[in-house]
Design a protein around this motif. Structure first.
Motif, PDB file in Angstrom:
ATOM      1  N   LEU A 106       5.562  -3.055 -12.539  1.00 48.74           N
ATOM      2  CA  LEU A 106       4.552  -3.462 -11.643  1.00 48.74           C
ATOM      3  C   LEU A 106       3.502  -2.466 -11.913  1.00 48.74           C
ATOM      4  CD1 LEU A 106       3.053  -5.268  -9.555  1.00 48.74           C
ATOM      5  CD2 LEU A 106       4.169  -3.812  -7.612  1.00 48.74           C
ATOM      6  N   LEU A 107       3.893  -1.122 -11.951  1.00 51.38           N
ATOM      7  CA  LEU A 107       2.826   0.051 -12.249  1.00 51.38           C
ATOM      8  C   LEU A 107       2.111  -0.202 -13.555  1.00 51.38           C
ATOM      9  CD1 LEU A 107       4.089   3.247 -10.662  1.00 51.38           C
ATOM     10  CD2 LEU A 107       1.817   1.748  -9.964  1.00 51.38           C
ATOM     11  N   ALA A 108       3.131  -0.648 -14.446  1.00 51.66           N
ATOM     12  CA  ALA A 108       2.374  -0.731 -15.700  1.00 51.66           C
ATOM     13  C   ALA A 108       1.600  -2.051 -15.902  1.00 51.66           C
ATOM     14  CB  ALA A 108       3.804  -1.020 -16.978  1.00 51.66           C
ATOM     15  N   ARG A 109       2.154  -2.981 -15.418  1.00 48.77           N
ATOM     16  CA  ARG A 109       1.294  -4.180 -15.215  1.00 48.77           C
ATOM     17  C   ARG A 109      -0.147  -4.019 -14.650  1.00 48.77           C
ATOM     18  NH1 ARG A 109       3.625  -9.793 -12.633  1.00 48.77           N
ATOM     19  NH2 ARG A 109       1.993 -10.900 -13.391  1.00 48.77           N
ATOM     20  N   ILE A 110      -0.181  -3.120 -13.586  1.00 49.01           N
ATOM     21  CA  ILE A 110      -1.457  -2.938 -13.193  1.00 49.01           C
ATOM     22  C   ILE A 110      -2.151  -1.888 -13.834  1.00 49.01           C
ATOM     23  CG2 ILE A 110      -2.720  -1.315 -11.120  1.00 49.01           C
ATOM     24  CD1 ILE A 110      -0.024  -2.221  -9.306  1.00 49.01           C
ATOM     25  N   ARG A 111      -1.706  -0.928 -14.536  1.00 50.39           N
ATOM     26  CA  ARG A 111      -2.589   0.053 -15.626  1.00 50.39           C
ATOM     27  C   ARG A 111      -2.709  -0.638 -16.821  1.00 50.39           C
ATOM     28  NH1 ARG A 111       1.843   4.943 -14.119  1.00 50.39           N
ATOM     29  NH2 ARG A 111       0.492   5.474 -12.075  1.00 50.39           N
ATOM     30  N   SER A 112      -2.122  -1.989 -16.892  1.00 49.59           N
ATOM     31  CA  SER A 112      -2.519  -2.565 -18.164  1.00 49.59           C
ATOM     32  C   SER A 112      -3.981  -3.317 -18.070  1.00 49.59           C
ATOM     33  CB  SER A 112      -1.772  -3.823 -18.567  1.00 49.59           C
ATOM     34  OG  SER A 112      -1.900  -4.965 -17.868  1.00 49.59           O
ATOM     35  N   GLY A 113      -4.596  -3.131 -16.740  1.00 48.73           N
ATOM     36  CA  GLY A 113      -5.933  -3.424 -16.753  1.00 48.73           C
ATOM     37  C   GLY A 113      -6.258  -5.194 -16.580  1.00 48.73           C
ATOM     38  N   THR A 114      -5.263  -5.683 -16.402  1.00 49.00           N
ATOM     39  CA  THR A 114      -5.205  -7.403 -16.135  1.00 49.00           C
ATOM     40  C   THR A 114      -5.522  -7.703 -14.863  1.00 49.00           C
ATOM     41  OG1 THR A 114      -3.071  -7.565 -16.630  1.00 49.00           O
ATOM     42  CG2 THR A 114      -4.386  -7.822 -18.609  1.00 49.00           C
ATOM     43  N   VAL A 115      -5.307  -6.744 -13.836  1.00 50.23           N
ATOM     44  CA  VAL A 115      -5.055  -7.223 -12.662  1.00 50.23           C
ATOM     45  C   VAL A 115      -6.028  -6.591 -11.507  1.00 50.23           C
ATOM     46  CG1 VAL A 115      -3.250  -7.139 -10.459  1.00 50.23           C
ATOM     47  CG2 VAL A 115      -2.333  -7.161 -12.790  1.00 50.23           C
TER      48      VAL A 115
END
Lengths: 200, 200
Positions: free
Chosen positions: B128-137
Motif C-alpha cells: 500500500l505504501l509503495a502504491r502511495i509513493r508511486s504518486g498515482t494516489v
C-alpha cells in the motif's frame, strides 16, 4: 461489471444450492476456501465426487451404506425383531447417538405430503409392510417427527400396521430434558400432562 | 460400530473444516447431497477443483481475480487516484454492491493482530505504501471494520500514511439506517453524537 471472478461466482452458486445456505453464506464459504491452501478445496471436491459412487441403499432398512446389508442390519448382536421407523437417515444417526436402541431401522425416505404429491407409494411403506409380513418382526416403533407431516405419516402407519400381527409403539412426547416448564409451549405441556406416568 | 459409511463420514469432516460449519450442519449438508441426484455433488466438486487454478491475486489491488489487473483496476472509467483500503475481498464486494464508490481498492488480506503473530509485514501494508509513493494516489479511504483489530489496523495505517502526501479519510461511524435510536449501543450512539453533521 463482473466484480466477482466467474470461477468464484460458480462456486458461490453451487454452494447456494445446498439447503439452508443463502447467497451471503455461500460467498463467505467460497471466499474462505479461496484464502486457504488449495488442498482444502481439493479434499472437499474429492469427498464429493466419491460420495454417490461408494454409497448405496441397504436393501433391508434403506439406510445409506457402503455395504449391503448395512453395518446395522448385518450385525448379529442387534435385535432384528424390533424395527424403528424413521423419516430420514439423519434421524437414525440421532437415535444411534443415544446408545440405547439395539434393534434395527426402517428409513421411509420422506413423509406423507399430499400437497407435494407424496403419497404412500412415494416413500418406503410398501417395503415396511413386506418386512412385517415376512414374520421376522415383533415390534414396530414409529419414530417420525412430531411435526404436522410427521404426525400424519405416523397416524397413517398406525392405521395400516394395526391390522398386522405386530406390536406397535411410538416415541414418547413430553417436556425435553433440562427444560423449564414455564418455557414449554402449551401443546408440549398438554402432551406431557396427558402422557404422565407414575412417579418412581 | 461404524454407523456412518466412511465416504459420508469423509464428506462430513471436510464440510466441518469450513468456517461456521459444525459437525451437525456438516452432517445435514452431506445427507442432503446424498439424497439429491449425483449431478449436484459433481457440479460442486468441479467448482471446487477449478477454483484455485483459475483465480489469482491482482498485482495492483490484491483482490481475487481471473485476470491481472482485475476488472476494477483495468477499468479506465474508474478513478485510480482514490483507493479504498479494506481487510478482505468480502468487504470489497459489500462496497461494490452500494454502487456509490467509483475508485480503486487495496485488499490488506487481514488485520494487525500481534497476539496471532500478524504484524504489518504479514498483511499488504508495504504494498500500500509503495502504491502511495508511486504518486498515482490522491486519497486513501480507510475502510477497515469497526472491530478492535480493525480499529487498531486503521490507527496504525493513519500513523504511517499521514506522513505521506496524500489525503486520508475514514468511513463514517454512526447509527445504522433504519435503526431505532433506543436500540443502538452506547458506543455507536456516542460516535454518532460526536460525528454529528449540520442538518440539511
Amino acid at each position: 461489471m463482473q466484480v466477482i471472478p466467474p470461477a468464484l461466482e460458480e462456486l458461490i452458486s453451487q454452494f447456494a444450492r445446498l439447503p439452508g445456505i443463502g447467497k451471503k453464506t455461500a460467498t463467505r464459504l467460497a471466499l474462505n476456501i479461496l484464502r486457504k491452501p488449495p488442498a482444502l478445496a481439493q479434499d472437499l471436491a474429492k469427498a464429493l465426487s466419491g460420495l454417490h459412487e461408494s454409497i448405496q441403499l441397504c436393501s433391508c432398512c434403506f439406510s445409506f451404506s457402503e455395504s449391503d446389508p448395512c453395518t446395522i442390519c448385518g450385525d448379529p448382536r442387534r435385535q432384528a425383531n424390533t424395527v424403528c421407523v424413521v423419516e430420514q437417515s439423519g434421524d437414525l444417526l440421532a437415535i444411534e447417538k443415544t446408545d440405547i436402541f439395539r434393534g434395527h431401522y426402517h428409513i421411509l425416505h420422506g413423509v406423507l405430503s399430499p400437497m407435494d404429491g407424496i403419497g404412500p407409494d412415494e416413500i418406503k411403506i410398501r417395503e415396511l409392510l413386506a418386512r412385517i409380513r415376512s414374520g421376522t418382526v415383533n415390534e414396530i416403533i414409529i419414530a417420525t417427527s412430531s411435526t404436522v407431516p410427521g404426525e400424519a405419516t405416523a397416524s397413517y402407519l398406525t392405521d395400516i400396521i394395526s391390522k398386522e400381527s405386530v406390536k406397535l409403539t411410538r416415541l414418547a412426547c413430553g417436556i425435553p430434558m433440562g427444560m423449564d416448564i414455564k418455557y414449554a409451549d402449551k401443546y408440549t405441556l398438554a402432551k406431557a400432562i396427558e402422557a404422565r406416568s407414575p412417579a418412581k
